[in-house]
Design a protein around this motif. Structure first.
Motif, PDB file in Angstrom:
ATOM      1  N   ALA A  49      82.634  49.598  47.994  1.00  0.00           N
ATOM      2  CA  ALA A  49      83.990  50.442  48.604  1.00  0.00           C
ATOM      3  C   ALA A  49      84.242  51.193  49.643  1.00  0.00           C
ATOM      4  CB  ALA A  49      84.953  50.738  47.365  1.00  0.00           C
ATOM      5  N   LYS A  50      83.254  52.132  49.505  1.00  0.00           N
ATOM      6  CA  LYS A  50      83.542  52.979  50.451  1.00  0.00           C
ATOM      7  C   LYS A  50      82.304  52.337  52.041  1.00  0.00           C
ATOM      8  CE  LYS A  50      83.079  57.626  51.226  1.00  0.00           C
ATOM      9  NZ  LYS A  50      83.372  58.619  51.802  1.00  0.00           N
ATOM     10  N   GLY A  51      81.533  51.514  51.485  1.00  0.00           N
ATOM     11  CA  GLY A  51      80.517  51.369  52.958  1.00  0.00           C
ATOM     12  C   GLY A  51      79.899  52.253  53.130  1.00  0.00           C
ATOM     13  N   PRO A 136      82.754  61.001  46.733  1.00  0.00           N
ATOM     14  CA  PRO A 136      82.775  61.417  48.039  1.00  0.00           C
ATOM     15  C   PRO A 136      84.364  61.870  47.904  1.00  0.00           C
ATOM     16  CG  PRO A 136      82.202  59.431  47.833  1.00  0.00           C
ATOM     17  CD  PRO A 136      82.651  59.791  45.880  1.00  0.00           C
ATOM     18  N   SER A 137      84.122  62.288  49.527  1.00  0.00           N
ATOM     19  CA  SER A 137      85.783  62.018  50.747  1.00  0.00           C
ATOM     20  C   SER A 137      86.023  60.567  50.316  1.00  0.00           C
ATOM     21  CB  SER A 137      85.755  62.448  51.621  1.00  0.00           C
ATOM     22  OG  SER A 137      84.384  61.687  52.645  1.00  0.00           O
ATOM     23  N   ALA A 138      87.119  60.246  49.970  1.00  0.00           N
ATOM     24  CA  ALA A 138      88.537  59.262  49.875  1.00  0.00           C
ATOM     25  C   ALA A 138      88.881  58.090  51.225  1.00  0.00           C
ATOM     26  CB  ALA A 138      89.302  59.601  49.128  1.00  0.00           C
ATOM     27  N   ASN A 139      87.219  58.578  51.896  1.00  0.00           N
ATOM     28  CA  ASN A 139      87.410  57.609  53.352  1.00  0.00           C
ATOM     29  C   ASN A 139      87.065  56.420  53.286  1.00  0.00           C
ATOM     30  OD1 ASN A 139      86.345  60.914  53.575  1.00  0.00           O
ATOM     31  ND2 ASN A 139      85.168  58.470  54.895  1.00  0.00           N
ATOM     32  N   ARG A 140      86.755  55.988  54.154  1.00  0.00           N
ATOM     33  CA  ARG A 140      85.962  54.346  54.948  1.00  0.00           C
ATOM     34  C   ARG A 140      84.570  55.585  55.072  1.00  0.00           C
ATOM     35  NH1 ARG A 140      88.340  49.605  54.997  1.00  0.00           N
ATOM     36  NH2 ARG A 140      86.372  48.473  55.380  1.00  0.00           N
ATOM     37  N   ALA A 227      76.298  58.995  61.135  1.00  0.00           N
ATOM     38  CA  ALA A 227      77.831  59.146  61.792  1.00  0.00           C
ATOM     39  C   ALA A 227      79.698  59.614  61.157  1.00  0.00           C
ATOM     40  CB  ALA A 227      78.250  57.813  62.569  1.00  0.00           C
ATOM     41  N   HIS A 228      80.081  60.988  61.283  1.00  0.00           N
ATOM     42  CA  HIS A 228      81.100  61.240  60.858  1.00  0.00           C
ATOM     43  C   HIS A 228      82.217  61.453  61.265  1.00  0.00           C
ATOM     44  CE1 HIS A 228      78.084  61.934  56.702  1.00  0.00           C
ATOM     45  NE2 HIS A 228      79.188  62.185  56.288  1.00  0.00           N
ATOM     46  N   TYR A 229      84.108  61.351  60.279  1.00  0.00           N
ATOM     47  CA  TYR A 229      85.019  62.116  60.586  1.00  0.00           C
ATOM     48  C   TYR A 229      85.185  61.055  62.595  1.00  0.00           C
ATOM     49  CZ  TYR A 229      82.241  65.388  57.484  1.00  0.00           C
ATOM     50  OH  TYR A 229      81.230  66.325  56.764  1.00  0.00           O
TER      51      TYR A 229
END
Ligand code: TXA
Ligand code: MG
Length: 333
Positions: A49-51, A136-140, A227-229
């Motif tokens: 879901a998060k990739g 984890p944080s709920a972002n993609r 890679a993040h954010y």
């Protein structure tokens, strides 16, 4: 998967989690995407879901300190002192993992990150679940983290089962991840608890940047390799807003600017940007940071100029996220 349900009902949401569903919930740092940490099939769905790359382990959340035997084999004296000082709160300790925690959660590591959030809805949800919840944080994966439930819906609608509706996260940056496997703790990821605060409890604590090259713990936080954010917009870092005096009107009309402690006179010098965020404190910059990046993308702006903050106190965590948003790791700074 059908559309994601947004709910205020914590008994409904805890039932979903116990049944192996994916449910996002607010914490004081950022929204988390929860899953039963003992259910490997469900955890596998979360990575999809998060990739999220499978080599990046998840943090396990507990309702209270007494519940640590649900997730860890032992707590070193260092882990115990840090948890006593900063939990519930924005702290994650990395300690020896219990067998019943899925090895997918820890990406095959023998250690597990534990966190006890301070957020009231999060604690109540965890208490009702009665299980260790990986989140984890709920972002993609790769995107800015989510500090509102609407941002979670933006990234995850149709990919997860539910979202617990809460307010805006108060800290706005993720927890501090501290490896506590030896008697010298190492801060693997800067966050809501500062290194200075940690050193008041354990003076020998260091940050991962201070380890010698070749020390295996420099690789200890696998998440920091990815890679993040990053928003879609180009991120440019500036020290001083006078660097922007010569931008032309068109460039400014396509850009956002975020600054700390700036006088109206200084702002008048640089002129009009499509979007302007002026933060009075490091805390408010941190709290508003991810939503700022997301808003830049909602408005389809080309570029965001971020005024870099100091590398101390909460500034260490915020500066780390600024560098990552710009595609620069701390090591490359
Ligand atoms: O504030 C937070 O920590 C939020 C909220 C939801 O609790 N969660 C969060 O999770 O930020 P996530 O998955 O986005 O980041 C987890 C970080 C990654 O950098 C990961 O590498 C590190 O924690 N981590 C987790 N378990 C670890 C372990 N056993 N050893 C080393 N690092 C670990
Ligand atoms: Mg994350």
């Amino acid at each position: 998967m059908p559309a994601t349900q947004v709910t205020d009902d914590l008994s409904l949401a805890s039932g979903w989690l116990r049944a192996g569903r994916l449910v996002a919930f607010p914490t004081e740092t950022v929204y988390g995407l929860g899953v039963d940490a003992t259910n490997s099939l469900a955890v596998e769905q979360l990575f999809i879901a998060k990739g999220r790359p499978a080599d990046n382990p998840l943090i396990v959340h507990l309702a209270d300190l007494e519940s640590w035997p649900m997730a860890a084999r032992s707590l070193s004296p260092v882990a115990r002192s840090l948890l006593d000082a900063f939990s519930p709160g924005p702290l994650t300790v990395v300690v020896p993992k219990l067998d019943s925690i899925s090895s997918l959660v820890t990406a095959g590591l023998d250690s597990v990150g534990l966190r006890i959030p301070a957020h009231q809805q999060a604690r109540e949800l965890l208490r009702r679940c009665g299980k260790p919840i990986a989140a984890p944080s709920a972002n993609r994966s790769g995107r800015p983290s989510c500090t509102t439930w609407q941002a979670v819906l933006e990234d995850m609608d149709g990919r997860i089962d539910g979202i617990v509706r809460g307010g805006t996260c108060s800290v706005g940056l993720e927890s501090t991840v501290v490896e506590c496997l030896t008697d010298r703790p190492v801060v693997l990821r800067a966050g809501g608890v500062t290194l200075e605060q940690i050193q008041q409890i354990i003076p020998s604590a260091i940050s991962v940047d201070q380890l010698r090259d070749g020390d295996s713990r420099t690789k200890a936080s696998p998440g920091t390799r990815h890679a993040h954010y990053q928003p879609n917009a180009n991120v440019a870092l500036i020290e001083d807003i006078r660097e922007l005096e010569n931008l032309n009107h068109f460039e400014k009309s396509q850009s956002a600017l975020a600054v700390l402690h700036t006088s109206p006179q200084q702002l008048a010098l640089v002129g009009d940007f499509a979007m302007l965020a002026v933060f009075d404190t490091l805390e408010s910059y941190a709290q508003g940071f991810y939503e700022l990046l997301r808003e830049v993308d909602r408005r389809k702006l080309q570029r965001v100029y971020l005024q870099l903050v100091q590398d101390s106190l909460l500034g260490t965590a915020l500066r780390d996220r600024q560098l990552r948003a710009a595609g620069l790791s701390r090591a490359a700074k």
